[in-house]
Design a protein around this motif. Structure first.
Motif, PDB file in Angstrom:
ATOM      1  N   GLU A 368       9.601   1.193  -5.295  1.00 48.81           N
ATOM      2  CA  GLU A 368       9.903   2.140  -4.233  1.00 48.81           C
ATOM      3  C   GLU A 368       8.796   3.182  -4.063  1.00 48.81           C
ATOM      4  N   ASN A 369       7.746   3.084  -4.882  1.00 52.78           N
ATOM      5  CA  ASN A 369       6.665   4.064  -4.868  1.00 52.78           C
ATOM      6  C   ASN A 369       5.502   3.526  -4.039  1.00 52.78           C
ATOM      7  N   GLU A 370       5.178   4.229  -2.969  1.00 56.37           N
ATOM      8  CA  GLU A 370       4.132   3.747  -2.065  1.00 56.37           C
ATOM      9  C   GLU A 370       2.757   3.738  -2.727  1.00 56.37           C
ATOM     10  N   THR A 372       2.123   2.434  -5.646  1.00 57.93           N
ATOM     11  CA  THR A 372       1.996   1.251  -6.497  1.00 57.93           C
ATOM     12  C   THR A 372       0.973   0.277  -5.943  1.00 57.93           C
ATOM     13  N   LEU A 373       1.011   0.061  -4.630  1.00 60.43           N
ATOM     14  CA  LEU A 373       0.110  -0.902  -4.006  1.00 60.43           C
ATOM     15  C   LEU A 373      -1.347  -0.495  -4.209  1.00 60.43           C
ATOM     16  N   SER A 374      -1.634   0.794  -4.032  1.00 63.30           N
ATOM     17  CA  SER A 374      -3.020   1.244  -4.196  1.00 63.30           C
ATOM     18  C   SER A 374      -3.456   1.150  -5.655  1.00 63.30           C
ATOM     19  N   GLU A 404      13.624  -2.288   0.387  1.00 63.46           N
ATOM     20  CA  GLU A 404      12.389  -1.661  -0.072  1.00 63.46           C
ATOM     21  C   GLU A 404      11.635  -2.585  -1.011  1.00 63.46           C
ATOM     22  N   GLN A 407       9.914  -5.458   0.927  1.00 62.78           N
ATOM     23  CA  GLN A 407       8.691  -5.039   1.618  1.00 62.78           C
ATOM     24  C   GLN A 407       7.546  -4.851   0.636  1.00 62.78           C
ATOM     25  N   MET A 408       7.831  -4.232  -0.512  1.00 64.03           N
ATOM     26  CA  MET A 408       6.782  -4.016  -1.501  1.00 64.03           C
ATOM     27  C   MET A 408       6.255  -5.350  -2.032  1.00 64.03           C
ATOM     28  N   ASP A 411       3.996  -6.917   0.455  1.00 67.88           N
ATOM     29  CA  ASP A 411       2.699  -6.242   0.486  1.00 67.88           C
ATOM     30  C   ASP A 411       1.846  -6.639  -0.721  1.00 67.88           C
TER      31      ASP A 411
END
Length: 529
Positions: A368-370, A372-374, A404, A407-408, A411
């Motif tokens: 749920e942490n945006e 994480t992807l970066s 959520e 979606q993660m 990504d």
């Protein structure tokens, strides 16, 4: 006389100035403690109710599907196949059965000759659901189960199916009631039915009752009420009496009580504070559990596992600090440190093994942490590794917020990183997660691997999971393999990858790199022969 009175007044003022803050702290601690306990009790009651709602939903869903099937013979082989499919896709139900004349005639486990007598129901709801709170079945004699039935079709579940939650609170009482009945459907202790009257027409309520802080939460979907009673742990009357007794002792007593309060406050936040300090001092490290190709014996990947050794040499086990990190919201910082350590180890130890994959675990909060992807992208860029050689592993608990998480995961896979569902079968998920989410691997939990070769109720589960994963084009990785018999079983059923102590313990990065070098040297020598 006046001087003596002045000295006395000064002494009293001095004592009051010292003792006053202590009483204020005690009063504040009691007020805050009580509020925290009310919040905690309400959270637990809501969690219990959510589990109870989930059990009810799965029961009614299974019932409706069986009724729609309209089998003329409920115990036909075709109908029992449907029962097995419904039981396997359930998170909470152990088995699906058909009951006639208070006898269990057949179930997803198989037919039962002459039927198994299960006794009269404890509760029959206005909707026609018959609930038997505690039943012993001959094919699971060591366990008491709960059976809910309607129109003959029944769901068999663990007696405490709705109460199996991680509370970290000793002496806590949990229960589920059906509205209008004083007898609880499930309970882990003696819960007072009179508490239900406090709910009145509201959805939730919390209150102090004797030595418990009690909370109730009403279901919006079913006639169910979740109850949690948490023992009072804020500053008690005995502590206040002790403070009153020690007031005449003056400053020494005040200092002692302050020290006690400071100790209590530190004790309550020790682990969280220690984790913050550990992150600053870089006390965390990684070990790597090798993943083996069962057909070639080669080490093809490794799962990164975090370890914590304090500067004084004390080792804090992951099963102690990881739940606390998840509870306090520090797990995302822990994950960031893990990814930083993985990047370091890849650059320094595993650079020579471009085909070797590294698995890292993500929590529900990470999904749920945006950021994480970066963080994952940073690992790939910093190490130059191929994205498919990084595997993220998410347990079923991470899929609670399904949208959520979906979606993660999409990504993450867009970056070329592979995704595995970890510990499958032990959490809250069902087949819907596997069919609706883009996944690459399925890891079978050690608890199922342990049943291989044993006469256990769940011994058939690994085979079903393997077949299901194959039908969904998911690569299976077996965890916790400890015996050659388990490895042979998995190999014979087409499982390609496994990890466990049969092959290797978790290794520090340098030692793992040495073993990989040795294996590569041996393979090159064999190729030249």
């Amino acid at each position: 006389m006046h001087k003596r009175l002045a000295i006395g007044l000064i002494a009293l003022i001095a004592i009051a100035a010292i003792i006053g803050p202590i009483f204020a702290a005690l009063s504040l601690a009691r007020t805050r403690g009580l509020q925290d306990q009310r919040n905690e009790a309400l959270r637990l009651a809501t969690t219990v109710l959510a589990r109870a709602d989930g059990v009810a939903q799965e029961f009614f869903s299974a019932h409706d599907q069986l009724m729609r099937a309209g089998a003329s013979n409920p115990c036909s082989e075709e109908n029992m196949v449907l029962m097995r499919r419904l039981a396997f896709s359930s998170s909470h139900l152990r088995a699906i059965a058909y009951i006639a004349n208070n006898r269990l005639v057949c179930s997803s486990i198989g037919p039962h000759a002459d039927g198994v007598y299960i006794g009269l129901p404890d509760i029959v709801t206005p909707r026609g659901v018959a609930i038997r709170k505690s039943v012993k079945l001959p094919f699971a004699a060591d366990y008491d189960v709960r059976i809910s039935s309607m129109d003959g079709y029944a769901a068999i579940m663990a007696q405490d199916a709705a109460l199996d939650i991680d509370t970290h609170v000793k002496g806590m009482l949990l229960s589920v009631f059906y509205t209008g009945f004083d007898l609880p459907i499930a309970s882990n202790g003696s819960v007072n039915p009179a508490w239900l009257a406090q709910l009145k027409s509201g959805d939730s309520v919390s209150f102090l009752e004797g030595n418990y802080v009690v909370a109730l939460h009403r279901s919006a979907r079913y006639n169910l009420v979740g109850v949690a009673a948490v023992p009072v742990v804020y500053l008690t009357q005995n502590v206040r009496k002790l403070a009153l007794f020690m007031v005449p002792l003056g400053a020494a007593t005040a200092i002692l009580l302050i020290a006690v309060l400071v100790y209590i406050a530190r004790h309550q936040t020790t682990l969280q504070t220690m984790m913050r300090t550990a992150l600053k001092r870089q006390e965390f490290s990684l070990v790597y559990q090798p993943v083996i190709d069962l057909h070639t014996g080669r080490w093809v990947a490794a799962e990164a596992l975090i370890r914590w050794r304090r500067l004084n040499g004390e080792v804090i086990p992951p099963d102690v600090f990881i739940p606390e990190a998840e509870r306090t919201g520090m797990i995302t910082q822990i994950t960031e440190r893990v990814l930083s350590l993985v990047a370091h180890d890849i650059s320094h130890h595993f650079k020579a093994f471009p085909d070797f994959a590294i698995g890292v675990n993500l929590s529900a909060a990470d999904l749920e942490n945006e950021l994480t992807l970066s963080l994952l992208y940073r690992v790939i860029k910093a190490t130059g590794m191929a994205p498919h050689n990084l595997v993220v592993e998410a347990t079923e608990r991470g899929f609670i917020n399904a949208e959520e998480a979906r979606q993660m995961i999409n990504d993450i896979r867009t970056l070329g990183i592979r995704v595995a569902i970890d510990d499958f079968g032990t959490g809250y998920s069902s087949l819907s997660y596997l069919t609706s989410m883009a996944l690459d691997h399925l890891k079978i939990d050690k608890s199922f691997i342990d049943t291989i070769g044993k006469d256990a109720v769940a011994s058939h589960v690994p085979g079903h999971i393997i077949a299901m994963a194959r039908s969904l084009n998911l690569t299976v990785i077996a965890e916790g393999v400890e015996t050659a018999e388990q490895a042979d079983y998995l190999r014979e059923r087409g499982v390609q990858f496994a990890q466990g102590w049969l092959f290797s313990r978790a290794l520090p990065p340098a030692e793992l790199a040495q073993k990989l070098n040795a294996m590569d040297s041996m393979i090159r020598k064999m190729d030249t022969l």
